[in-house]
Design a protein around this motif. Structure first.
Motif, PDB file in Angstrom:
ATOM      1  N   ARG A  10       0.871  -1.253   0.196  1.00  0.00           N
ATOM      2  CA  ARG A  10       0.207   0.092  -0.052  1.00  0.00           C
ATOM      3  C   ARG A  10       1.027   1.207   0.104  1.00  0.00           C
ATOM      4  NH1 ARG A  10      -0.765   4.240   2.057  1.00  0.00           N
ATOM      5  NH2 ARG A  10       1.026   3.731   3.365  1.00  0.00           N
ATOM      6  N   GLN A  11       0.730   2.097  -0.981  1.00  0.00           N
ATOM      7  CA  GLN A  11       1.320   3.372  -0.890  1.00  0.00           C
ATOM      8  C   GLN A  11       0.293   4.470  -1.561  1.00  0.00           C
ATOM      9  OE1 GLN A  11       4.915   2.892  -3.461  1.00  0.00           O
ATOM     10  NE2 GLN A  11       3.636   2.901  -5.251  1.00  0.00           N
ATOM     11  N   SER A  12       0.762   5.597  -1.274  1.00  0.00           N
ATOM     12  CA  SER A  12      -0.048   6.846  -1.849  1.00  0.00           C
ATOM     13  C   SER A  12       0.187   6.667  -3.207  1.00  0.00           C
ATOM     14  CB  SER A  12       0.338   8.144  -1.088  1.00  0.00           C
ATOM     15  OG  SER A  12       0.025   7.940   0.402  1.00  0.00           O
ATOM     16  N   ARG A  14      -0.051   8.534  -6.766  1.00  0.00           N
ATOM     17  CA  ARG A  14      -0.318  10.055  -7.214  1.00  0.00           C
ATOM     18  C   ARG A  14      -0.175   9.861  -8.778  1.00  0.00           C
ATOM     19  NH1 ARG A  14       2.871  10.361  -2.529  1.00  0.00           N
ATOM     20  NH2 ARG A  14       1.547  11.477  -0.632  1.00  0.00           N
ATOM     21  N   ASN A  69      -2.379  18.367  -4.824  1.00  0.00           N
ATOM     22  CA  ASN A  69      -3.242  17.264  -5.124  1.00  0.00           C
ATOM     23  C   ASN A  69      -3.857  17.195  -6.579  1.00  0.00           C
ATOM     24  OD1 ASN A  69      -2.890  16.031  -2.873  1.00  0.00           O
ATOM     25  ND2 ASN A  69      -4.545  17.209  -1.632  1.00  0.00           N
ATOM     26  N   CYS A 125      -4.904   7.209  -2.415  1.00  0.00           N
ATOM     27  CA  CYS A 125      -4.391   8.065  -1.747  1.00  0.00           C
ATOM     28  C   CYS A 125      -5.068   8.833  -0.697  1.00  0.00           C
ATOM     29  CB  CYS A 125      -3.669   9.012  -2.746  1.00  0.00           C
ATOM     30  SG  CYS A 125      -2.550  10.341  -1.611  1.00  0.00           S
ATOM     31  N   ILE A 126      -4.814   9.055   0.771  1.00  0.00           N
ATOM     32  CA  ILE A 126      -5.619   9.366   1.545  1.00  0.00           C
ATOM     33  C   ILE A 126      -5.289  11.044   1.393  1.00  0.00           C
ATOM     34  CG2 ILE A 126      -5.981   9.779   4.078  1.00  0.00           C
ATOM     35  CD1 ILE A 126      -4.972   6.903   4.482  1.00  0.00           C
ATOM     36  N   LEU A 127      -6.176  11.855   1.308  1.00  0.00           N
ATOM     37  CA  LEU A 127      -6.163  13.120   1.119  1.00  0.00           C
ATOM     38  C   LEU A 127      -6.634  14.049   2.295  1.00  0.00           C
ATOM     39  CD1 LEU A 127      -7.117  13.434  -2.621  1.00  0.00           C
ATOM     40  CD2 LEU A 127      -4.925  13.300  -1.708  1.00  0.00           C
ATOM     41  N   GLY A 128      -5.878  14.706   3.039  1.00  0.00           N
ATOM     42  CA  GLY A 128      -6.404  15.505   4.272  1.00  0.00           C
ATOM     43  C   GLY A 128      -6.297  17.234   3.822  1.00  0.00           C
ATOM     44  N   TRP A 129      -6.053  17.262   2.558  1.00  0.00           N
ATOM     45  CA  TRP A 129      -5.867  18.689   2.033  1.00  0.00           C
ATOM     46  C   TRP A 129      -7.093  18.914   1.135  1.00  0.00           C
ATOM     47  CZ3 TRP A 129      -3.083  22.921   2.923  1.00  0.00           C
ATOM     48  CH2 TRP A 129      -3.030  24.212   2.334  1.00  0.00           C
ATOM     49  N   LEU A 147     -11.807  13.123   5.536  1.00  0.00           N
ATOM     50  CA  LEU A 147     -10.745  12.500   4.626  1.00  0.00           C
ATOM     51  C   LEU A 147     -11.479  12.547   3.214  1.00  0.00           C
ATOM     52  CD1 LEU A 147      -8.701   9.951   6.704  1.00  0.00           C
ATOM     53  CD2 LEU A 147      -8.059  12.123   6.045  1.00  0.00           C
ATOM     54  N   ARG A 161       7.464   2.128  -4.118  1.00  0.00           N
ATOM     55  CA  ARG A 161       8.406   2.672  -3.222  1.00  0.00           C
ATOM     56  C   ARG A 161       8.817   2.052  -2.245  1.00  0.00           C
ATOM     57  NH1 ARG A 161       4.639   6.761  -4.591  1.00  0.00           N
ATOM     58  NH2 ARG A 161       4.043   6.822  -2.446  1.00  0.00           N
ATOM     59  N   LYS A 163       9.583   1.914   1.768  1.00  0.00           N
ATOM     60  CA  LYS A 163       8.946   2.640   2.715  1.00  0.00           C
ATOM     61  C   LYS A 163      10.051   3.601   3.557  1.00  0.00           C
ATOM     62  CE  LYS A 163       4.755   1.531   2.499  1.00  0.00           C
ATOM     63  NZ  LYS A 163       3.946   2.381   1.739  1.00  0.00           N
ATOM     64  N   ARG A 165      10.282   5.305   7.007  1.00  0.00           N
ATOM     65  CA  ARG A 165       9.621   5.498   8.217  1.00  0.00           C
ATOM     66  C   ARG A 165      10.508   5.632   9.238  1.00  0.00           C
ATOM     67  NH1 ARG A 165       5.580   5.795   4.894  1.00  0.00           N
ATOM     68  NH2 ARG A 165       3.848   4.488   5.065  1.00  0.00           N
TER      69      ARG A 165
HETATM   70  C1  LIG Z   1      -4.385  11.860   7.169  1.00  0.00           C
HETATM   71  C2  LIG Z   1      -3.639  11.878   5.999  1.00  0.00           C
HETATM   72  C3  LIG Z   1      -3.755  13.078   5.177  1.00  0.00           C
HETATM   73  C4  LIG Z   1      -2.996  13.084   3.992  1.00  0.00           C
HETATM   74  N1  LIG Z   1      -3.146  13.992   3.368  1.00  0.00           N
HETATM   75  C5  LIG Z   1      -2.480  13.940   1.760  1.00  0.00           C
HETATM   76  C6  LIG Z   1      -2.553  14.850   0.690  1.00  0.00           C
HETATM   77  O1  LIG Z   1      -3.628  15.876   0.847  1.00  0.00           O
HETATM   78  N2  LIG Z   1      -2.032  14.996  -0.549  1.00  0.00           N
HETATM   79  C7  LIG Z   1      -1.117  13.611  -0.342  1.00  0.00           C
HETATM   80  O2  LIG Z   1      -0.665  13.448  -1.747  1.00  0.00           O
HETATM   81  N3  LIG Z   1      -0.655  12.837   0.356  1.00  0.00           N
HETATM   82  C8  LIG Z   1      -1.517  12.963   1.771  1.00  0.00           C
HETATM   83  N4  LIG Z   1      -1.254  11.903   2.443  1.00  0.00           N
HETATM   84  C9  LIG Z   1      -0.399  10.693   2.384  1.00  0.00           C
HETATM   85  C10 LIG Z   1       0.834  10.733   3.146  1.00  0.00           C
HETATM   86  O3  LIG Z   1       1.824  11.936   2.594  1.00  0.00           O
HETATM   87  C11 LIG Z   1       1.610   9.461   2.989  1.00  0.00           C
HETATM   88  O4  LIG Z   1       0.578   8.413   3.660  1.00  0.00           O
HETATM   89  C12 LIG Z   1       2.921   9.295   3.573  1.00  0.00           C
HETATM   90  O5  LIG Z   1       3.766  10.387   3.055  1.00  0.00           O
HETATM   91  C13 LIG Z   1       3.470   8.026   3.603  1.00  0.00           C
HETATM   92  O6  LIG Z   1       3.783   7.431   2.243  1.00  0.00           O
HETATM   93  P1  LIG Z   1       2.923   6.233   1.685  1.00  0.00           P
HETATM   94  O7  LIG Z   1       1.417   6.440   1.681  1.00  0.00           O
HETATM   95  O8  LIG Z   1       3.203   6.297   0.230  1.00  0.00           O
HETATM   96  O9  LIG Z   1       3.436   5.106   2.652  1.00  0.00           O
HETATM   97  C14 LIG Z   1      -2.019  11.804   3.731  1.00  0.00           C
HETATM   98  C15 LIG Z   1      -1.828  10.644   4.425  1.00  0.00           C
HETATM   99  C16 LIG Z   1      -2.680  10.793   5.673  1.00  0.00           C
HETATM  100  C17 LIG Z   1      -2.583   9.528   6.728  1.00  0.00           C
END
Ligand SMILES: Cc1cc2nc3c(=O)[nH]c(=O)nc-3n(C[C@H](O)[C@H](O)[C@H](O)COP(=O)(O)O)c2cc1C
Length: 179
Positions: A10-12, A14, A69, A125-129, A147, A161, A163, A165
């Protein structure tokens, strides 16, 4: 995949394949994972709005303030996670213990959702923005959006990628006797 394999996969994402839709059975499996997630007092104080088609584009646009984003507009599905009312016991617990269980519950739901998606070969991808006002209007919500999760297939060649951490020694301490 066992859990560690899912966590490593699992990775974000984009970079989505805009031409590859998410199969209905996979979408339902991902939503079912949320249904199975634990929550304070089992209250499940959240709602998911599944945005597809133009609604997905509009929801993505609500996460692009200040040039952020931009990739979100490629995702065929955009999931909007908003709050719902606490069950009374969780409301009381939250007030007495001054703890925001609802945000914690939504975070756990997001973890389940993204893990199940990864297990099925989907990308998230989780987006908080995000722009809460725009999303509430788009989705007809009265409660805060916490979210947004983009869902689709990664573009071919999108690399997995390694990780990055913190080391466990930074994250964990052990206590075996009270000082
Ligand atoms: C609460 C939360 C908000 C996040 N908001 C954004 C976001 O707005 N845009 C984005 O590109 N990634 C966002 N991310 C992804 C994180 O940047 C990402 O999970 C972190 O860098 C680890 O990378 P990975 O998910 O690829 O393992 C968010 C993740 C979380 C958990």
């Amino acid at each position: 995949m066992n859990f560690t394999e899912i966590a490593l996969n699992r990775q974000s994402c984009r970079s989505y394949d805009e031409h590859r839709p998410v199969e209905e059975d996979k979408l339902q499996a991902v939503l079912e994972a949320v249904r199975l997630a634990p929550s304070a007092c089992n209250g499940q104080p959240y709602h998911i709005t599944v945005c597809r088609g133009q609604a997905a584009k509009d929801a993505a646009a609500a996460c692009m303030g200040m040039g952020m984003n931009k990739f979100a507009s490629q995702a065929p599905v955009v999931l909007v996670l908003s709050e719902e009312a606490y069950v009374p016991t969780a409301a009381l617990g939250s007030k007495v213990k001054k703890n925001d269980y609802r945000s914690i519950d939504i975070g756990i739901a997001a973890a389940y959702l993204t893990a199940e998606a990864a297990a099925l070969g989907l990308a998230t991808c989780i987006l908080g923005w995000l722009d809460d006002g725009k999303l509430r209007q788009l989705c007809g919500l009265t409660q805060p959006v916490r979210l947004v999760i983009t869902l689709g297939y990664a573009k071919e060649g999108d690399p997995l990628r390694a990780k990055k951490r913190k080391d466990l020694t930074e994250l964990v301490s052990y206590l075996e006797a009270t000082p």
